[in-house]
Design a protein around this motif. Structure first.
Motif, PDB file in Angstrom:
ATOM      1  N   SER A  74       0.830  -1.208   0.000  1.00 44.12           N
ATOM      2  CA  SER A  74       0.000   0.000   0.000  1.00 44.12           C
ATOM      3  C   SER A  74       0.866   1.261   0.000  1.00 44.12           C
ATOM      4  CB  SER A  74      -0.921   0.011   1.223  1.00 44.12           C
ATOM      5  OG  SER A  74      -1.777  -1.104   1.234  1.00 44.12           O
ATOM      6  N   PHE A  75       1.908   1.240   0.812  1.00 43.96           N
ATOM      7  CA  PHE A  75       2.814   2.390   0.900  1.00 43.96           C
ATOM      8  C   PHE A  75       3.459   2.676  -0.451  1.00 43.96           C
ATOM      9  CE2 PHE A  75       6.851   4.459   1.590  1.00 43.96           C
ATOM     10  CZ  PHE A  75       6.608   5.376   2.608  1.00 43.96           C
ATOM     11  N   VAL A  76       4.035   1.651  -1.054  1.00 46.28           N
ATOM     12  CA  VAL A  76       4.746   1.847  -2.321  1.00 46.28           C
ATOM     13  C   VAL A  76       3.773   2.248  -3.432  1.00 46.28           C
ATOM     14  CG1 VAL A  76       6.208   0.761  -4.062  1.00 46.28           C
ATOM     15  CG2 VAL A  76       6.540   0.222  -1.641  1.00 46.28           C
ATOM     16  N   ALA A  77       2.620   1.601  -3.480  1.00 45.98           N
ATOM     17  CA  ALA A  77       1.643   1.909  -4.524  1.00 45.98           C
ATOM     18  C   ALA A  77       1.170   3.358  -4.438  1.00 45.98           C
ATOM     19  CB  ALA A  77       0.447   0.961  -4.409  1.00 45.98           C
ATOM     20  N   ALA A  78       0.899   3.817  -3.227  1.00 50.13           N
ATOM     21  CA  ALA A  78       0.463   5.208  -3.057  1.00 50.13           C
ATOM     22  C   ALA A  78       1.576   6.181  -3.418  1.00 50.13           C
ATOM     23  CB  ALA A  78       0.013   5.432  -1.617  1.00 50.13           C
ATOM     24  N   LEU A  79       2.802   5.840  -3.034  1.00 50.46           N
ATOM     25  CA  LEU A  79       3.951   6.694  -3.346  1.00 50.46           C
ATOM     26  C   LEU A  79       4.111   6.877  -4.846  1.00 50.46           C
ATOM     27  CD1 LEU A  79       6.566   8.180  -2.515  1.00 50.46           C
ATOM     28  CD2 LEU A  79       7.708   5.955  -2.483  1.00 50.46           C
ATOM     29  N   VAL A  80       3.961   5.795  -5.613  1.00 53.00           N
ATOM     30  CA  VAL A  80       4.137   5.852  -7.066  1.00 53.00           C
ATOM     31  C   VAL A  80       2.979   6.577  -7.740  1.00 53.00           C
ATOM     32  CG1 VAL A  80       4.286   4.438  -9.154  1.00 53.00           C
ATOM     33  CG2 VAL A  80       5.544   3.756  -7.101  1.00 53.00           C
ATOM     34  N   SER A  81       1.778   6.470  -7.183  1.00 49.25           N
ATOM     35  CA  SER A  81       0.587   7.008  -7.850  1.00 49.25           C
ATOM     36  C   SER A  81       0.609   8.528  -7.992  1.00 49.25           C
ATOM     37  CB  SER A  81      -0.670   6.586  -7.091  1.00 49.25           C
ATOM     38  OG  SER A  81      -0.788   7.254  -5.844  1.00 49.25           O
ATOM     39  N   VAL A  82       1.227   9.222  -7.055  1.00 51.78           N
ATOM     40  CA  VAL A  82       1.191  10.695  -7.083  1.00 51.78           C
ATOM     41  C   VAL A  82       2.065  11.271  -8.199  1.00 51.78           C
ATOM     42  CG1 VAL A  82       1.541  12.807  -5.755  1.00 51.78           C
ATOM     43  CG2 VAL A  82       0.579  10.784  -4.651  1.00 51.78           C
ATOM     44  N   PRO A  83       3.352  10.911  -8.289  1.00 51.94           N
ATOM     45  CA  PRO A  83       4.121  11.391  -9.449  1.00 51.94           C
ATOM     46  C   PRO A  83       3.554  10.900 -10.771  1.00 51.94           C
ATOM     47  CG  PRO A  83       5.410   9.824  -8.157  1.00 51.94           C
ATOM     48  CD  PRO A  83       4.223  10.178  -7.341  1.00 51.94           C
ATOM     49  N   ALA A  84       2.896   9.734 -10.774  1.00 55.75           N
ATOM     50  CA  ALA A  84       2.243   9.259 -12.004  1.00 55.75           C
ATOM     51  C   ALA A  84       1.155  10.232 -12.430  1.00 55.75           C
ATOM     52  CB  ALA A  84       1.659   7.863 -11.797  1.00 55.75           C
ATOM     53  N   ALA A  85       0.408  10.738 -11.460  1.00 56.90           N
ATOM     54  CA  ALA A  85      -0.618  11.743 -11.764  1.00 56.90           C
ATOM     55  C   ALA A  85       0.012  13.037 -12.260  1.00 56.90           C
ATOM     56  CB  ALA A  85      -1.471  12.010 -10.523  1.00 56.90           C
ATOM     57  N   ALA A  86       1.175  13.388 -11.697  1.00 61.43           N
ATOM     58  CA  ALA A  86       1.878  14.586 -12.150  1.00 61.43           C
ATOM     59  C   ALA A  86       2.330  14.434 -13.602  1.00 61.43           C
ATOM     60  CB  ALA A  86       3.081  14.863 -11.244  1.00 61.43           C
ATOM     61  N   VAL A  87       2.805  13.234 -13.956  1.00 62.07           N
ATOM     62  CA  VAL A  87       3.199  12.966 -15.344  1.00 62.07           C
ATOM     63  C   VAL A  87       1.988  13.055 -16.261  1.00 62.07           C
ATOM     64  CG1 VAL A  87       4.068  11.203 -16.923  1.00 62.07           C
ATOM     65  CG2 VAL A  87       5.190  11.559 -14.716  1.00 62.07           C
ATOM     66  N   ALA A  88       0.862  12.499 -15.819  1.00 56.11           N
ATOM     67  CA  ALA A  88      -0.354  12.540 -16.631  1.00 56.11           C
ATOM     68  C   ALA A  88      -0.810  13.972 -16.872  1.00 56.11           C
ATOM     69  CB  ALA A  88      -1.464  11.748 -15.944  1.00 56.11           C
ATOM     70  N   PHE A  89      -0.753  14.807 -15.828  1.00 61.01           N
ATOM     71  CA  PHE A  89      -1.136  16.212 -16.022  1.00 61.01           C
ATOM     72  C   PHE A  89      -0.202  16.887 -17.017  1.00 61.01           C
ATOM     73  CE2 PHE A  89      -0.143  20.637 -15.099  1.00 61.01           C
ATOM     74  CZ  PHE A  89      -1.374  21.222 -15.355  1.00 61.01           C
ATOM     75  N   THR A  90       1.087  16.615 -16.902  1.00 60.91           N
ATOM     76  CA  THR A  90       2.050  17.230 -17.814  1.00 60.91           C
ATOM     77  C   THR A  90       1.751  16.844 -19.260  1.00 60.91           C
ATOM     78  OG1 THR A  90       3.748  17.174 -16.074  1.00 60.91           O
ATOM     79  CG2 THR A  90       4.495  17.513 -18.343  1.00 60.91           C
ATOM     80  N   LEU A  91       1.396  15.579 -19.483  1.00 61.16           N
ATOM     81  CA  LEU A  91       1.063  15.130 -20.837  1.00 61.16           C
ATOM     82  C   LEU A  91      -0.210  15.825 -21.342  1.00 61.16           C
ATOM     83  CD1 LEU A  91       1.818  11.308 -20.528  1.00 61.16           C
ATOM     84  CD2 LEU A  91       3.203  13.064 -21.672  1.00 61.16           C
ATOM     85  N   ILE A  92      -1.195  15.944 -20.479  1.00 62.32           N
ATOM     86  CA  ILE A  92      -2.433  16.632 -20.869  1.00 62.32           C
ATOM     87  C   ILE A  92      -2.143  18.093 -21.177  1.00 62.32           C
ATOM     88  CG2 ILE A  92      -4.695  17.404 -20.047  1.00 62.32           C
ATOM     89  CD1 ILE A  92      -4.858  14.809 -18.427  1.00 62.32           C
ATOM     90  N   TYR A  93      -1.282  18.696 -20.353  1.00 60.53           N
ATOM     91  CA  TYR A  93      -0.932  20.104 -20.591  1.00 60.53           C
ATOM     92  C   TYR A  93      -0.143  20.248 -21.887  1.00 60.53           C
ATOM     93  CZ  TYR A  93       0.181  24.926 -19.667  1.00 60.53           C
ATOM     94  OH  TYR A  93       0.265  26.297 -19.759  1.00 60.53           O
TER      95      TYR A  93
END
Length: 387
Positions: A161-180
């Motif tokens: 759970s710890f590792v999965a949550a840690l990875v999910s946030v920068p993944a969302a940041a990458v997704a926003f950057t791609l959308i932008y």
């Protein structure tokens, strides 16, 4: 990471709206299996342990949405002049399942956008795609991959759970950057945006990981049968004789090691003392306290996206929110001058509205399911796990 109106152009916002709509439709179908106990084989076999677990966990799905709403009000400092808050995709996916998790976070985003002017309405598709879909899919994939290689113990669920949550946030940041990169309304160097977004959201991810792991661990400690991510695990259990010198206990030799479903065997001893109702009430009270009282002490610094947007100039065309004049805009109750009372009352209202809206959605999902003929939700006999 709530994207306001004006950051992303209309065509891209429309496309993400279509993507979000499609994902929500798929999630509704998946949530019926996660929550309703429907058998995949046409109802000819007995309901599986996971399906029965979903039926038991269904009443908690609305509570998970309310808890995420409450914890998102608790911005925590991550760097000089920057704060972060829970996104919640990993937490929801692990507690109630990935499909139901997408719906949980989407309900939160809808309530925030409509009632509290947090996250643009034209950007709702962007926010659902980024904060609900990406975080849930990425985190649950990482979570399952880790469980496949870690020892089959409760602690492994917490670590994953710890590792999965840690990875999910920068993944969302990458997704926003791609959308932008596709539909940004300002001409800004994407390299600088990506570096800043990923850098600060790695730090925010640490906070997300701590909150997620602590919450999952707390629920597992009292009712692991209600944690979706813990279902299906099997672990070695020692069956002990109830009387000295007995040759067999529960159909197995004394001291023999057998495989048993973790969410069944591990939970039997604690189920009697921790009912679903008690857990639900405790979770709701905790959410109300966090949103109504603790939120007053949250960091007032801008979150990661707001800080990057201001520093890099991608907020130049930000538009006023359509509900900026609503009675609960900016998490304050209109016409109440006391900041503590105003913010706390807004938080309590938000938790209440979210738990009602979320519960209504998941109740409707369950109503549309068809229970498998012959399905049984009989209790499992207590087994001493030796843990």
């Amino acid at each position: 990471m709530h994207v306001p109106d004006g950051f992303i152009d209309a065509p891209t916002s429309a496309v993400t709206g279509v993507v979000a709509t499609g994902a929500l439709a798929v999630s509704l179908r998946g949530a019926r299996r996660e929550l309703g106990g429907t058998s995949r084989d046409g109802g000819t076999s007995r309901a599986s342990e996971a399906e029965r677990g979903g039926e038991r966990a269904a009443p908690l799905a609305g509570l998970v949405a309310a808890f995420i709403f409450a914890v998102q009000m608790l911005n925590f400092p991550v760097a000089a002049g920057t704060s972060g808050h829970l996104l919640g995709g990993a937490l929801a996916a692990i507690l109630v399942g990935p499909y139901t998790g997408v719906l949980c976070v989407s309900v939160v985003l809808l309530m925030q956008g409509v009632l509290f002017a947090d996250g643009g309405l034209t950007a709702l598709g962007v926010n659902i795609t980024d904060m609900a879909i990406v975080t849930t899919v990425v985190s649950y994939a990482v979570f399952r991959a880790l469980l496949a290689v870690l020892p089959r113990k409760r602690r492994s669920v917490t670590i994953a759970s710890f590792v999965a949550a840690l990875v999910s946030v920068p993944a969302a940041a990458v997704a926003f950057t791609l959308i932008y990169a596709i539909g940004g309304t300002t001409d800004v160097s994407l390299g600088k945006v990506a570096t800043a977004m990923i850098g600060v959201h790695v730090l925010i991810g640490i906070g997300e990981a701590v909150i997620t792991a602590l919450t999952v661990s707390a629920v597992i400690a009292v009712r692991p049968d209600l944690v979706h991510g813990a279902r299906g695990l099997r672990q070695r259990l020692t069956l002990r004789s109830p009387t000295p010198g007995s040759a067999r206990a529960g159909g197995a030799p004394v001291g023999a090691l057998v495989d048993a479903p973790a969410s069944a065997a591990l939970t039997a001893p604690v189920t009697a003392r921790t009912s679903r109702r008690a857990l639900w009430v405790t979770g709701l009270v905790t959410s109300l306290v966090l949103a109504g009282f603790v939120s007053f002490y949250a960091s007032s610094n801008p979150d990661g996206l707001e800080k990057v947007a201001h520093d890099k100039g991608i907020d130049q065309k930000t538009e006023q929110h359509a509900t900026a004049g609503s009675p609960l805009a900016d998490y304050d109750v209109k016409d109440i001058s006391d900041a503590r009372l105003s913010g706390g009352l807004a938080g309590v209202i938000g938790v209440g509205v979210t738990v009602v809206a979320g519960s209504a959605v998941f109740w409707a999902v369950r109503r549309r399911t068809t229970p498998a003929p012959g399905a049984s939700d009989s209790a499992v006999s207590p087994v001493n796990t030796g843990l």
